[in-house]
Write a protein that holds these residues in place. Structure first.
Motif, PDB file in Angstrom:
ATOM      1  N   PRO A 143      14.321 -23.649 -27.278  1.00 17.73           N
ATOM      2  CA  PRO A 143      14.906 -23.663 -25.932  1.00 17.73           C
ATOM      3  C   PRO A 143      13.835 -23.530 -24.860  1.00 17.73           C
ATOM      4  CG  PRO A 143      16.071 -22.124 -27.375  1.00 17.73           C
ATOM      5  CD  PRO A 143      14.829 -22.533 -28.097  1.00 17.73           C
ATOM      6  N   ALA A 144      14.011 -24.263 -23.763  1.00 20.25           N
ATOM      7  CA  ALA A 144      13.038 -24.263 -22.669  1.00 20.25           C
ATOM      8  C   ALA A 144      13.719 -24.785 -21.411  1.00 20.25           C
ATOM      9  CB  ALA A 144      11.836 -25.136 -23.019  1.00 20.25           C
ATOM     10  N   ALA A 145      13.040 -24.673 -20.289  1.00 20.08           N
ATOM     11  CA  ALA A 145      13.551 -25.268 -19.052  1.00 20.08           C
ATOM     12  C   ALA A 145      13.639 -26.781 -19.236  1.00 20.08           C
ATOM     13  CB  ALA A 145      12.633 -24.921 -17.895  1.00 20.08           C
ATOM     14  N   CYS A 146      14.795 -27.348 -18.989  1.00 22.18           N
ATOM     15  CA  CYS A 146      14.982 -28.785 -19.210  1.00 22.18           C
ATOM     16  C   CYS A 146      14.451 -29.587 -18.023  1.00 22.18           C
ATOM     17  CB  CYS A 146      16.443 -29.106 -19.460  1.00 22.18           C
ATOM     18  SG  CYS A 146      17.491 -29.056 -17.985  1.00 22.18           S
ATOM     19  N   GLY A 147      14.254 -30.870 -18.245  1.00 19.79           N
ATOM     20  CA  GLY A 147      13.730 -31.731 -17.200  1.00 19.79           C
ATOM     21  C   GLY A 147      14.619 -31.837 -15.982  1.00 19.79           C
ATOM     22  N   GLU A 148      15.916 -31.670 -16.165  1.00 16.73           N
ATOM     23  CA  GLU A 148      16.832 -31.762 -15.021  1.00 16.73           C
ATOM     24  C   GLU A 148      16.723 -30.544 -14.106  1.00 16.73           C
ATOM     25  OE1 GLU A 148      20.715 -32.466 -16.642  1.00 16.73           O
ATOM     26  OE2 GLU A 148      20.401 -34.634 -16.631  1.00 16.73           O
ATOM     27  N   CYS A 169       9.603 -36.688 -15.371  1.00 17.92           N
ATOM     28  CA  CYS A 169      11.018 -37.057 -15.261  1.00 17.92           C
ATOM     29  C   CYS A 169      11.493 -36.743 -13.852  1.00 17.92           C
ATOM     30  CB  CYS A 169      11.850 -36.290 -16.295  1.00 17.92           C
ATOM     31  SG  CYS A 169      11.902 -34.492 -16.007  1.00 17.92           S
ATOM     32  N   LYS A 170      12.751 -37.002 -13.597  1.00 14.22           N
ATOM     33  CA  LYS A 170      13.390 -36.616 -12.341  1.00 14.22           C
ATOM     34  C   LYS A 170      14.393 -35.511 -12.625  1.00 14.22           C
ATOM     35  CE  LYS A 170      13.031 -40.813  -9.544  1.00 14.22           C
ATOM     36  NZ  LYS A 170      13.792 -41.820  -8.751  1.00 14.22           N
ATOM     37  N   THR A 171      14.478 -34.547 -11.717  1.00 15.90           N
ATOM     38  CA  THR A 171      15.484 -33.511 -11.841  1.00 15.90           C
ATOM     39  C   THR A 171      16.838 -34.081 -11.436  1.00 15.90           C
ATOM     40  OG1 THR A 171      15.302 -32.704  -9.572  1.00 15.90           O
ATOM     41  CG2 THR A 171      13.732 -31.825 -11.186  1.00 15.90           C
ATOM     42  N   THR A 175      14.301 -35.111  -7.652  1.00 10.02           N
ATOM     43  CA  THR A 175      12.942 -34.703  -7.308  1.00 10.02           C
ATOM     44  C   THR A 175      12.042 -34.774  -8.538  1.00 10.02           C
ATOM     45  OG1 THR A 175      13.598 -32.415  -7.704  1.00 10.02           O
ATOM     46  CG2 THR A 175      13.724 -33.218  -5.428  1.00 10.02           C
ATOM     47  N   PRO A 176      10.700 -34.721  -8.344  1.00  9.46           N
ATOM     48  CA  PRO A 176       9.802 -34.753  -9.503  1.00  9.46           C
ATOM     49  C   PRO A 176      10.049 -33.579 -10.438  1.00  9.46           C
ATOM     50  CG  PRO A 176       8.594 -35.186  -7.472  1.00  9.46           C
ATOM     51  CD  PRO A 176       9.960 -34.731  -7.061  1.00  9.46           C
ATOM     52  N   GLY A 177      10.073 -33.866 -11.727  1.00  7.84           N
ATOM     53  CA  GLY A 177      10.309 -32.827 -12.711  1.00  7.84           C
ATOM     54  C   GLY A 177       9.439 -33.013 -13.938  1.00  7.84           C
ATOM     55  N   LEU A 178       9.514 -32.032 -14.823  1.00  8.91           N
ATOM     56  CA  LEU A 178       8.798 -32.092 -16.094  1.00  8.91           C
ATOM     57  C   LEU A 178       9.754 -31.775 -17.234  1.00  8.91           C
ATOM     58  CD1 LEU A 178       5.452 -30.231 -15.297  1.00  8.91           C
ATOM     59  CD2 LEU A 178       5.724 -32.677 -15.763  1.00  8.91           C
ATOM     60  N   ASP A 179       9.716 -32.609 -18.248  1.00 12.35           N
ATOM     61  CA  ASP A 179      10.423 -32.352 -19.494  1.00 12.35           C
ATOM     62  C   ASP A 179       9.355 -32.153 -20.560  1.00 12.35           C
ATOM     63  OD1 ASP A 179      11.870 -32.338 -21.840  1.00 12.35           O
ATOM     64  OD2 ASP A 179      13.199 -33.977 -21.258  1.00 12.35           O
ATOM     65  N   LEU A 180       8.894 -30.915 -20.699  1.00 12.58           N
ATOM     66  CA  LEU A 180       7.792 -30.643 -21.615  1.00 12.58           C
ATOM     67  C   LEU A 180       8.167 -30.954 -23.059  1.00 12.58           C
ATOM     68  CD1 LEU A 180       6.373 -27.294 -20.172  1.00 12.58           C
ATOM     69  CD2 LEU A 180       5.516 -29.628 -19.829  1.00 12.58           C
ATOM     70  N   VAL A 198      15.099 -30.445 -32.212  1.00 14.73           N
ATOM     71  CA  VAL A 198      15.082 -29.870 -30.858  1.00 14.73           C
ATOM     72  C   VAL A 198      16.299 -28.966 -30.690  1.00 14.73           C
ATOM     73  CG1 VAL A 198      15.132 -30.322 -28.385  1.00 14.73           C
ATOM     74  CG2 VAL A 198      13.923 -31.896 -29.903  1.00 14.73           C
ATOM     75  N   ASP A 199      16.067 -27.747 -30.257  1.00 16.24           N
ATOM     76  CA  ASP A 199      17.153 -26.885 -29.782  1.00 16.24           C
ATOM     77  C   ASP A 199      17.403 -27.323 -28.341  1.00 16.24           C
ATOM     78  OD1 ASP A 199      18.610 -24.786 -28.512  1.00 16.24           O
ATOM     79  OD2 ASP A 199      17.930 -23.383 -30.045  1.00 16.24           O
ATOM     80  N   PRO A 200      18.559 -27.927 -28.048  1.00 19.34           N
ATOM     81  CA  PRO A 200      18.748 -28.561 -26.736  1.00 19.34           C
ATOM     82  C   PRO A 200      18.993 -27.612 -25.577  1.00 19.34           C
ATOM     83  CG  PRO A 200      20.765 -28.715 -28.002  1.00 19.34           C
ATOM     84  CD  PRO A 200      19.735 -28.096 -28.917  1.00 19.34           C
TER      85      PRO A 200
END
Length: 234
Positions: A143-148, A169-171, A175-180, A198-200
């Motif tokens: 689990p992690a902060a998602c790209g959205e 990615c885009k949130t 806006t600019p985002g990251l999906d690590l 992946v744990d979603p």
């Protein structure tokens, strides 16, 4: 194994199963939570190996219990059975790796900085050094902060994308985002790791998990653990 924030001894805002030190939690509550974790997985407390995580790319190979958290490292590797490796997170990506044929396992703390500088690649190199076979390694992105949800400045997004392709990615706000996790998935595939799960869950959206961003920096840490049981080794 991935823990949640439920069932521990810590008081708010660390309620209740915080496993991270250096966050401001009561030491006695933290110690009780550590004991409960060890009991819950059926291992003595000294068979859990912790890290002093610093958002770097250092990997440390361990061959037995450690009296203190391993200094200045963000990935642990072992070939020793019944030695549980622990990564602590609260938005960063915990990555668990294992080669079921040799019993070599790894736990990785891959935040934005660590993922950018190649901590996962470093961990794979450490596993090979410890005797793992690349084609047999399996991975779980926790689990992690998602790209959205994970909004970052455009310059930061571009910089991470250069080093970790597939992460931009885009949130949901556009806006600019990251999906690590997406970038780490591509990195694993490029390295030759064929089995990736992946744990979603998004930490920012899942109340049962700690989130540094959602809780404005005042929160605990959940744990991702991996270990090999003796009978699993060939």
């Amino acid at each position: 194994m991935i823990t949640t924030r439920e069932g521990g001894s810590s008081r708010p805002p660390f309620d209740s199963f915080n496993l991270g030190g250096r966050v401001g939690d009561d030491p006695e509550a933290l110690a009780a939570n550590h004991r409960k974790l060890a009991s819950g997985i059926g291992l003595p407390a000294d068979r859990l190996v912790w890290m002093e995580q610093i958002h770097g790319r250092t990997t440390t190979i361990v061959d037995g219990p450690q009296a203190e958290p391993v200094e200045a490292t963000d990935a642990l590797v072992t070939a020793e059975p019944d030695l549980a490796l622990v990564a602590l997170t609260a938005d960063c990506v915990p990555v668990l790796l294992g080669d079921p044929e040799t019993g070599v396992v790894a736990a990785v703390h891959a935040g934005r900085v660590g993922a950018r500088v190649g901590v996962l690649v470093s961990a794979l190199e450490g596993m090979l050094e410890a005797g793992a076979r690349l084609g047999a390694i399996e991975a779980l992105l926790g689990p992690a902060a998602c790209g959205e949800c994970y909004e970052v400045p455009a310059g930061m997004q571009a910089d991470v994308e250069r080093h970790l392709p597939g992460s931009a990615c885009k949130t949901r706000r556009g806006t600019p985002g990251l999906d690590l996790r997406a970038g780490l998935w591509e990195q694993l595939a490029a390295a030759g790791v064929g089995k990736v799960g992946v744990d979603p869950r998004c930490t920012m959206e899942s109340p049962e998990l700690f989130s540094h961003r959602r809780d404005e920096g005042r929160t605990g840490r959940f744990a991702a653990l991996v270990w090999a049981e003796p009978e699993e080794r060939s």
